[in-house]
Design a protein around this motif. Structure first.
Motif, PDB file in Angstrom:
ATOM      1  N   SER A 215      12.674  17.403  81.578  1.00 27.07           N
ATOM      2  CA  SER A 215      13.082  18.495  80.694  1.00 27.07           C
ATOM      3  C   SER A 215      13.467  17.969  79.316  1.00 27.07           C
ATOM      4  O   SER A 215      13.900  16.820  79.169  1.00 27.07           O
ATOM      5  CB  SER A 215      14.253  19.263  81.312  1.00 27.07           C
ATOM      6  N   ILE A 216      13.298  18.845  78.332  1.00 17.99           N
ATOM      7  CA  ILE A 216      13.672  18.483  76.963  1.00 17.99           C
ATOM      8  C   ILE A 216      14.714  19.486  76.452  1.00 17.99           C
ATOM      9  O   ILE A 216      14.721  20.642  76.864  1.00 17.99           O
ATOM     10  CB  ILE A 216      12.458  18.445  76.003  1.00 17.99           C
ATOM     11  N   ALA A 217      15.576  19.004  75.576  1.00 17.88           N
ATOM     12  CA  ALA A 217      16.472  19.891  74.833  1.00 17.88           C
ATOM     13  C   ALA A 217      15.833  20.074  73.461  1.00 17.88           C
ATOM     14  O   ALA A 217      15.619  19.099  72.745  1.00 17.88           O
ATOM     15  CB  ALA A 217      17.864  19.284  74.707  1.00 17.88           C
ATOM     16  N   HIS A 225      17.368  25.071  73.297  1.00 18.03           N
ATOM     17  CA  HIS A 225      16.838  25.509  74.587  1.00 18.03           C
ATOM     18  C   HIS A 225      16.655  24.287  75.476  1.00 18.03           C
ATOM     19  O   HIS A 225      16.350  23.199  74.983  1.00 18.03           O
ATOM     20  CB  HIS A 225      15.460  26.170  74.435  1.00 18.03           C
ATOM     21  N   LEU A 226      16.787  24.519  76.770  1.00 19.90           N
ATOM     22  CA  LEU A 226      16.310  23.529  77.739  1.00 19.90           C
ATOM     23  C   LEU A 226      14.940  23.992  78.193  1.00 19.90           C
ATOM     24  O   LEU A 226      14.754  25.168  78.536  1.00 19.90           O
ATOM     25  CB  LEU A 226      17.261  23.443  78.926  1.00 19.90           C
ATOM     26  N   VAL A 227      13.991  23.061  78.162  1.00 19.30           N
ATOM     27  CA  VAL A 227      12.595  23.417  78.416  1.00 19.30           C
ATOM     28  C   VAL A 227      12.046  22.533  79.519  1.00 19.30           C
ATOM     29  O   VAL A 227      12.283  21.314  79.528  1.00 19.30           O
ATOM     30  CB  VAL A 227      11.741  23.200  77.136  1.00 19.30           C
ATOM     31  N   CYS A 228      11.332  23.147  80.479  1.00 21.57           N
ATOM     32  CA  CYS A 228      10.558  22.366  81.443  1.00 21.57           C
ATOM     33  C   CYS A 228       9.359  23.195  81.883  1.00 21.57           C
ATOM     34  O   CYS A 228       9.229  24.365  81.490  1.00 21.57           O
ATOM     35  CB  CYS A 228      11.414  21.918  82.633  1.00 21.57           C
ATOM     36  N   ASP A 229       8.477  22.594  82.664  1.00 19.65           N
ATOM     37  CA  ASP A 229       7.273  23.271  83.145  1.00 19.65           C
ATOM     38  C   ASP A 229       7.690  24.291  84.216  1.00 19.65           C
ATOM     39  O   ASP A 229       8.128  23.906  85.305  1.00 19.65           O
ATOM     40  CB  ASP A 229       6.322  22.212  83.716  1.00 19.65           C
ATOM     41  N   ASN A 363      23.522  15.346  77.558  1.00 19.12           N
ATOM     42  CA  ASN A 363      22.835  14.088  77.883  1.00 19.12           C
ATOM     43  C   ASN A 363      22.631  13.883  79.382  1.00 19.12           C
ATOM     44  O   ASN A 363      21.845  13.040  79.785  1.00 19.12           O
ATOM     45  CB  ASN A 363      23.527  12.876  77.224  1.00 19.12           C
ATOM     46  N   GLN A 364      23.304  14.683  80.195  1.00 22.70           N
ATOM     47  CA  GLN A 364      23.040  14.595  81.637  1.00 22.70           C
ATOM     48  C   GLN A 364      21.978  15.611  82.071  1.00 22.70           C
ATOM     49  O   GLN A 364      21.536  15.603  83.214  1.00 22.70           O
ATOM     50  CB  GLN A 364      24.329  14.874  82.423  1.00 22.70           C
ATOM     51  N   VAL A 365      21.617  16.524  81.168  1.00 24.00           N
ATOM     52  CA  VAL A 365      20.729  17.633  81.539  1.00 24.00           C
ATOM     53  C   VAL A 365      19.311  17.419  81.021  1.00 24.00           C
ATOM     54  O   VAL A 365      18.334  17.701  81.712  1.00 24.00           O
ATOM     55  CB  VAL A 365      21.284  18.977  80.984  1.00 24.00           C
ATOM     56  N   ALA A 366      19.205  16.910  79.782  1.00 23.31           N
ATOM     57  CA  ALA A 366      17.884  16.752  79.167  1.00 23.31           C
ATOM     58  C   ALA A 366      17.469  15.288  79.189  1.00 23.31           C
ATOM     59  O   ALA A 366      18.309  14.397  79.056  1.00 23.31           O
ATOM     60  CB  ALA A 366      17.919  17.266  77.738  1.00 23.31           C
ATOM     61  N   ASP A 367      16.150  15.059  79.338  1.00 29.24           N
ATOM     62  CA  ASP A 367      15.645  13.686  79.332  1.00 29.24           C
ATOM     63  C   ASP A 367      15.397  13.188  77.908  1.00 29.24           C
ATOM     64  O   ASP A 367      15.594  12.022  77.620  1.00 29.24           O
ATOM     65  CB  ASP A 367      14.359  13.621  80.154  1.00 29.24           C
ATOM     66  N   VAL A 368      14.934  14.106  77.049  1.00 25.34           N
ATOM     67  CA  VAL A 368      14.770  13.755  75.626  1.00 25.34           C
ATOM     68  C   VAL A 368      15.234  14.939  74.775  1.00 25.34           C
ATOM     69  O   VAL A 368      15.397  16.059  75.270  1.00 25.34           O
ATOM     70  CB  VAL A 368      13.298  13.416  75.258  1.00 25.34           C
TER      71      VAL A 368
END
Ligand SMILES: [Zn+2]
Ligand SMILES: [Zn+2]
Length: 506
Positions: A215-217, A225-229, A363-368
């Motif tokens: 996921s990305i922030a 937003h937090l974004v993932c597939d 920083n614990q939620v998004a990978d980048v």
């Protein structure tokens, strides 16, 4: 035919939306002389010409407005014609902010999208493209008057090409305050969760992360937003686990209406709302198979919250995922890429808006982190609505709609209302208009309480209102009521406690 001179005073959403160049072009096309300028009232136009020229101008003023302009009232008076009248001109702004209205944020317009995806255009793939018909407004503006110096675009000095567009009434970017290009405007950056910049194209890098089920922030208009597939069960499960959000529905973003039809029913009215420049999240009925296509997005309920892309950066993510196709047809074709696009906050906290806050809290939620260096002045979540009998029912009225006022039946004193404990919003009454703020949230978290105070001050700054009274919830121990008491003492104005709900017997 005798010459007439007319003065028109126009109120409404007429500043920052390309209204003056529209008036200038229309007056010139009709061969009228005179001038147009912004005032504290809105816009004043003086026109001199024959009655048929003036009638033709009035007709176009009513029927051919720029997309974001809106006229609330139009007053006219006849003046004595001037003996010598030069060509029609745009004059500098004057006056305070008595009735001026700041526009809401608006989705990227078709003309800007055409430039964004035209190879060789100087704004090809530039994530901050905008014009007077679209782009950020409310979320980048500190105070009125709506000039670049009062927005978070202040640090970005216009390059010669942008300046020439900004100064030309022929250009769609005439006085487009947030206008920019790759040479002079904000820039993207992709970082890891420790804030270290990652090499390569930021959008390409973000897409690679999404492909890996991570996921990305992503920094948006009114917050991150937090974004993932959304089509990957693993990616969604991971995001839910990291965000501590096991069961609540997640909003998704699809490229266009035909893409949404793969998993939801879309009536013509719902399609129209999805496509509006406000780009709300619309709650749509799931189709059979929706839960297989979008696993665990909205478990146990019959609808999904869906929106279409509204920032250039969101468009660029789809463009990248499709392999940067040639031409423009891809924008209209069904696309299988569906993103989770949920507000980036931790449970109970307001949506994150600054780069530093994002790194600290997410920083614990998004990978980048897909960041940029244009500041968000005021946080504003996505709006959420459903259609009932063709009419919008708002669950959350925020981005795209705020700060457009709601009309009141009667004129009255200017009042600041600080709202309730749950699902707080702030309101400012000015004459016959109520400016209702974006959703602030539940006041059970210190950051939400801070956001309430900021939102109230920002709304006062934008409306120019000096309140004559402060209204608050009758319940005395909520933060909003305590803040209202403090402000009423500080400003020496009456406090009006109001019971805002009542229990009904079943
Ligand atoms: Zn535009
Ligand atoms: Zn430039």
């Amino acid at each position: 035919m005798p010459t007439q001179r007319l003065r028109l005073t126009v109120r409404g959403r007429v500043q920052g939306v390309g209204f003056r160049p529209f008036v200038w072009r229309t007056a010139q096309a009709q061969g009228l002389s005179g001038f147009v300028h912004n005032t504290g009232e809105g816009v004043t136009i003086e026109l001199q010409g024959s009655s048929s020229q003036l009638a033709a101008f009035r007709h176009q003023l009513q029927h051919d407005l720029p997309p974001l302009a809106q006229i609330d009232s139009l007053q006219q008076s006849l003046l004595d014609p001037l003996p010598e009248a030069g060509p029609f001109e745009i004059r500098d702004s004057s006056g305070g902010i008595t009735h001026a209205r700041l526009p809401a944020d608006s989705a990227t317009c078709p003309a800007c999208l055409n430039e964004l995806f035209t190879r060789g255009d100087r704004r090809y793939r530039y994530p901050f493209i905008n014009c007077t018909d679209c782009g950020p407004r409310y979320t980048v503006t500190h105070r009125l008057p709506y000039d670049r110096a009062n927005t978070s675009m202040l640090p970005f000095l216009l390059c010669p090409e942008c300046r020439s567009e900004y100064q030309s009434p022929h250009s769609r970017r005439f006085h487009a305050e947030p206008t920019a290009c790759p040479n002079c405007g904000p820039q993207l950056q992709l970082t890891d969760r420790f804030g270290e910049p990652l090499k390569g194209d930021p959008v390409h890098g973000a897409w690679q992360i999404l492909q890996m089920g991570r996921s990305i922030a992503m920094k948006g208009l009114g917050g991150f937003h937090l974004v993932c597939d959304a089509t990957s069960a693993e990616a969604v499960a991971r995001l839910r686990q990291l965000k501590h959000r096991p069961g609540k529905p997640l909003a998704v973003m699809a490229l266009n209406i035909d893409s949404v039809r793969a998993f939801c029913e879309v009536s013509p009215a719902e399609a129209a709302w999805l496509l509006r420049p406000e780009r709300p999240i619309v709650l749509l009925q799931k189709k059979a198979g929706a839960d297989q296509l979008l696993p665990d997005i909205a478990p146990g309920i019959g609808c999904i919250g869906v929106m279409l892309p509204y920032t250039p950066l969101q468009w660029l993510l789809f463009y990248q995922a499709l392999g940067r196709p040639e031409g423009h047809d891809w924008r209209r074709q069904p696309c299988e890429r569906i993103w989770v696009m949920t507000s980036a906050n931790l449970s109970g906290e307001p949506i994150v808006t600054s780069n530093q806050e994002a790194r600290e809290r997410l920083n614990q939620v998004a990978d980048v982190f897909l960041l940029h260096n244009r500041s968000i002045v005021t946080r504003c979540d996505d709006s959420v609505l459903a259609l009932q009998a063709g009419q919008p029912l708002f669950y959350r009225r925020a981005r795209g709609f705020v700060p457009d006022p709601l009309p009141l039946a009667a004129d009255g004193p200017d009042v600041l209302a600080l709202g309730a404990y749950l699902k707080n919003t702030v309101s400012v009454l000015r004459g016959t208009q109520a400016f209702v703020s974006q959703h602030v949230g539940d006041l059970d978290h210190p950051l939400s309480c801070e956001a309430l105070e900021q939102t109230a001050q920002h709304l006062l700054d934008l409306t120019g209102v000096v309140p004559q009274a402060i209204a608050c919830d009758l319940q005395p121990d909520s933060f909003s009521s305590q803040l209202a008491q403090q402000w009423s003492q500080r400003l020496g104005i009456p406090l009006l406690p109001v019971q805002h709900y009542r229990y009904r017997s079943p």
